[in-house]
Design an enzyme around this catalytic site. Structure first.
Site, PDB file in Angstrom:
ATOM      1  CG  HIS A  19      -1.592  23.250  24.402  1.00  0.00           C
ATOM      2  ND1 HIS A  19      -1.871  23.038  25.586  1.00  0.00           N
ATOM      3  CD2 HIS A  19      -1.376  22.155  23.506  1.00  0.00           C
ATOM      4  CE1 HIS A  19      -1.804  21.473  25.360  1.00  0.00           C
ATOM      5  NE2 HIS A  19      -1.965  21.432  24.112  1.00  0.00           N
ATOM      6  CG  HIS A  77      -8.677  20.416  20.022  1.00  0.00           C
ATOM      7  ND1 HIS A  77      -7.494  19.505  19.415  1.00  0.00           N
ATOM      8  CD2 HIS A  77      -8.274  19.742  20.351  1.00  0.00           C
ATOM      9  CE1 HIS A  77      -6.571  18.838  19.671  1.00  0.00           C
ATOM     10  NE2 HIS A  77      -7.223  19.264  20.685  1.00  0.00           N
TER      11      HIS A  77
END
Length: 181
Positions: free
Chosen positions: A125, A43
């Site tokens: 990220h 995620h």
């Protein structure tokens, strides 16, 4: 009851396949104790909230309901190892204003609810490995590796995740979702 919560975005199924293949390419280039993040847990975190009690969770749900949640895209095109966090990730530096604004607003919600305060500025990220301390590559090979990976996320939903510790490791469960747009 306290729950460890964060807001984030899920990659598509095809992006999960791509990230899994990327993990397979990278594993031999990291320190031996590096552990791949399970594909189901991949995620992009928008805002880590930390431990929240039920009152804080209800207030969080209400606050996110009222937020403007615009669509955006974010290009993740750099591999990096963060030795202090012991994370290997795919990150991006070119952040569209709607995502910057959403990150700022959700951190303000966390502050208002006296939840976790991040000491780092928002850097989109996806963590690929935990316990990653360093690359085991020569600089030239590393530069080549870092240049060949790009993923563009254009999520449809913002999710509230519960980070749950289990006997087999951490699992991320989606508790609530909001449509972007």
């Amino acid at each position: 009851m306290q729950q460890r919560l964060f807001l984030g975005f899920a990659p598509t199924d095809s992006q999960r396949v791509y990230l899994s293949e990327l993990q397979q390419q990278l594993i031999c280039h990291l320190n031996p104790k590096a552990k791949a993040v399970s594909v189901s847990n991949l995620h992009l975190t928008l805002c880590f909230m930390g431990q929240a009690n039920s009152e804080q969770k209800i207030a969080l749900l209400d606050a996110v309901d009222r937020l403007v949640k615009p669509r955006f895209s974010v290009r993740l095109n750099q591999l990096d190892v963060w030795p202090n966090a012991q994370v290997c990730c795919l990150k991006g530096d070119d952040i569209e204003p709607p995502l910057v604004q959403l990150a700022k607003q959700t951190q303000e919600i966390a502050d208002r609810l006296q939840l976790h305060r991040s000491e780092h500025s928002f850097c989109p990220h996806i963590s690929l490995f935990r316990k990653a301390k360093q690359w085991t590559l020569e600089e030239s090979a590393l530069l080549q590796l870092k240049g060949m990976n790009t993923l563009t996320l254009m999520p449809d939903n913002l999710h509230l995740y519960h980070s749950k510790s289990t006997s087999t490791g951490v699992e991320y469960h989606i508790l609530n979702s909001w449509t972007l747009g």
